[in-house]
Write an enzyme that holds these catalytic residues in place. Structure first.
Site, mmCIF file in Angstrom:
data_model
loop_
_atom_site.group_PDB
_atom_site.id
_atom_site.type_symbol
_atom_site.label_atom_id
_atom_site.label_comp_id
_atom_site.label_asym_id
_atom_site.label_seq_id
_atom_site.Cartn_x
_atom_site.Cartn_y
_atom_site.Cartn_z
ATOM 1 N N LYS A 79 -7.247 -19.916 -0.739
ATOM 2 C CA LYS A 79 -6.773 -20.246 -2.084
ATOM 3 C C LYS A 79 -7.898 -20.858 -2.907
ATOM 4 O O LYS A 79 -8.704 -21.642 -2.391
ATOM 5 C CB LYS A 79 -5.591 -21.211 -1.965
ATOM 6 C CG LYS A 79 -4.887 -21.534 -3.283
ATOM 7 C CD LYS A 79 -3.723 -22.477 -3.018
ATOM 8 C CE LYS A 79 -2.951 -22.830 -4.285
ATOM 9 N NZ LYS A 79 -1.835 -23.771 -3.993
ATOM 10 N N SER A 110 2.581 -22.091 -5.302
ATOM 11 C CA SER A 110 1.405 -21.709 -6.067
ATOM 12 C C SER A 110 0.365 -20.911 -5.284
ATOM 13 O O SER A 110 -0.596 -20.402 -5.871
ATOM 14 C CB SER A 110 0.740 -22.984 -6.631
ATOM 15 O OG SER A 110 0.312 -23.847 -5.580
ATOM 16 N N SER A 116 4.385 -24.897 -1.971
ATOM 17 C CA SER A 116 3.432 -23.901 -2.464
ATOM 18 C C SER A 116 2.878 -22.973 -1.392
ATOM 19 O O SER A 116 2.265 -21.958 -1.721
ATOM 20 C CB SER A 116 2.268 -24.594 -3.179
ATOM 21 O OG SER A 116 2.674 -25.068 -4.442
#
Length: 453
Positions: free
Chosen positions: A67, A142, A166
């Site tokens: 990420k 996310s 997330s």
């Protein structure tokens, strides 16, 4: 016949080909083809720097996606926001270092919801992330880019971060496995912060065995020593977590409960309404009370030359910019201040005590519930609200409804894909007592085997 050996370069080349084939998912902000191939060549040459394991045995190479708020040396770390597009860390985050030492080759940095403050990964600067099961749907967030890349077969596993779901939300919506570890169990250095209390790196993988193995690589912890023949005791929520579900989620949940019938697990009905109510009072105050100070320390520590105000002034999503400017900056009208943050932290300790009592009083191995109340919805159409059972509800609050309470309390959770027929992916999560992550993974393995028997 002699065993066939696949070179690291061949593995990386295949992963890059797959990334190109699913480019329409927009899972990456930076795909590092050149760097990954160079790293693979060094591994094939037996570079001593790539040795891993207690005896220095060179680990088998495998692909990892990261990420874009977790540092990878030499690659931009945007956190999904325009102000940080030029920030390039000079060192890996410790969690990346741990996986690289065990054979991981970083393929690239994945797309995400801006500053991790959202649950769809519809990024206004870098574009929306499509779902691996259906590119017309959002990936969840996310950590949506990591989940989509793993589910689409680009990498065996990936790193995300989790503040209120997330990691587990996008893993569930893309039909793969995800682990949010107990808060503080994984190193959090080298990660763009949102809430120091709630943030943690986490893992997404296509198999639970891989997820469990990666947890060992990060922590050094091995399998849970509990008796595998002892019946599992699972908490069955009476309120909130198993209520108001979208049709396909409701159907998959009912099948799961049936398959895990009394002959296979011991069901213990538990009251959970107060947990969700407490989280609604705690979750956002913690984020907004901690964000500015945490971000300021991060920007200064890594010599970005930026201030939190400058980062927020450049935010691409106007809703995120407005929300943070109104609540998170010290001169904002809605800023909590020290007293407000202390009160939120006190309420968090009470929530942790309530969870501990729930587990202890009922002798639970885990609480089981749907990970997300709804399936993924069409891209860009439902960023603010979505229809659910005849009502219009908040997209963000609906997506995090079942994941946020345990995350706020710092508890571990694992999401497993449920068998579904004709619908988008549906996940079920197991929540365990704090710092019982290995026991939770063992329980998850037993549940997963029963669900897919």
């Amino acid at each position: 016949m002699p065993e066939q050996h696949t070179t690291a370069q061949a593995l990386v080349a295949a992963a890059l080909d797959r990334a190109t084939a699913v480019e329409h998912l927009n899972a990456f902000i930076t795909l590092d083809a050149e760097g990954a191939l160079a790293e693979a060549a060094r591994r094939d040459a037996g570079d001593a720097r790539d040795a891993g394991g207690p005896e220095g045995v060179r680990a088998k190479a495998w692909g990892l996606v990261v990420k874009d708020n977790i540092h990878v040396a030499g690659l931009p770390n945007t956190a999904g926001t325009p102000a940080l597009t030029g920030f390039v860390p000079d060192a890996d985050a410790p969690v990346v270092t741990a996986l690289r030492s065990a054979g991981a080759i970083v393929l690239g940095k994945t797309n995400m919801h801006e500053l991790s403050l959202g649950a769809t990964s519809c990024n206004h600067t870098f574009g929306a992330v499509g779902n691996a099961a259906d590119p017309a749907l959002f990936a969840g967030g996310s950590s949506g880019g990591t989940a989509a890349a793993v589910a689409a077969g680009v990498a065996e596993a990936g790193l995300g971060t989790d503040t209120g779901g997330s990691v587990t939300i996008p893993a569930a919506l893309n039909g793969v496995y995800g682990l949010r570890p107990s808060a503080g169990r994984y190193p959090s250095a080298g990660i763009t912060p949102l809430s120091t209390t709630r943030d943690t790196p986490g893992l997404i993988a296509r198999t639970l065995a891989r997820l469990t193995a990666l947890d060992t690589l990060v922590t050094g912890e091995t399998s849970d020593p509990r008796d595998p023949e002892r019946p599992l005791r699972l908490g069955l929520p009476r309120q909130v977590f198993a209520e108001d579900l979208e049709g396909p989620v409701q159907a998959a949940w009912e099948v799961a409960v049936d398959r895990l019938g009394p002959a296979r697990v011991q069901w213990v009905p538990v009251d959970t309404a107060d947990l969700a109510t407490a989280d609604a009072r705690i979750g956002f105050p913690l984020v907004f009370g901690e964000f500015a100070a945490a971000l300021a320390r991060y920007l200064d520590e890594h010599r970005t030359g930026l201030t939190p105000v400058e980062v927020l002034d450049a935010v691409g999503d106007p809703d995120i910019a407005e929300l943070l400017k109104a609540t998170a900056l010290p001169d904002a009208p809605g800023f909590l201040g020290t007293a407000g943050l202390d009160a939120a932290l006190d309420r968090r300790r009470a929530l942790q005590a309530d969870y501990a009592e729930l587990f202890t009083a009922n002798g639970l191995d885990a609480i089981l519930c749907p990970t997300v109340p709804v399936c993924a919805r069409p891209l860009r159409r439902y960023e603010d609200s979505l229809p659910l059972n005849g009502r219009e509800v908040s997209t963000f609050h609906t997506l995090i409804r079942n994941t946020s309470p345990a995350a706020t309390a710092g508890l571990p959770s694992v999401t497993l894909p449920l068998p579904v027929d004709g619908s988008a992916p549906v996940g079920v999560q197991l929540i365990g007592p704090r710092l019982t992550d290995r026991a939770l993974l063992s329980a998850a393995a037993r549940v997963d085997a029963l669900l897919h028997a």
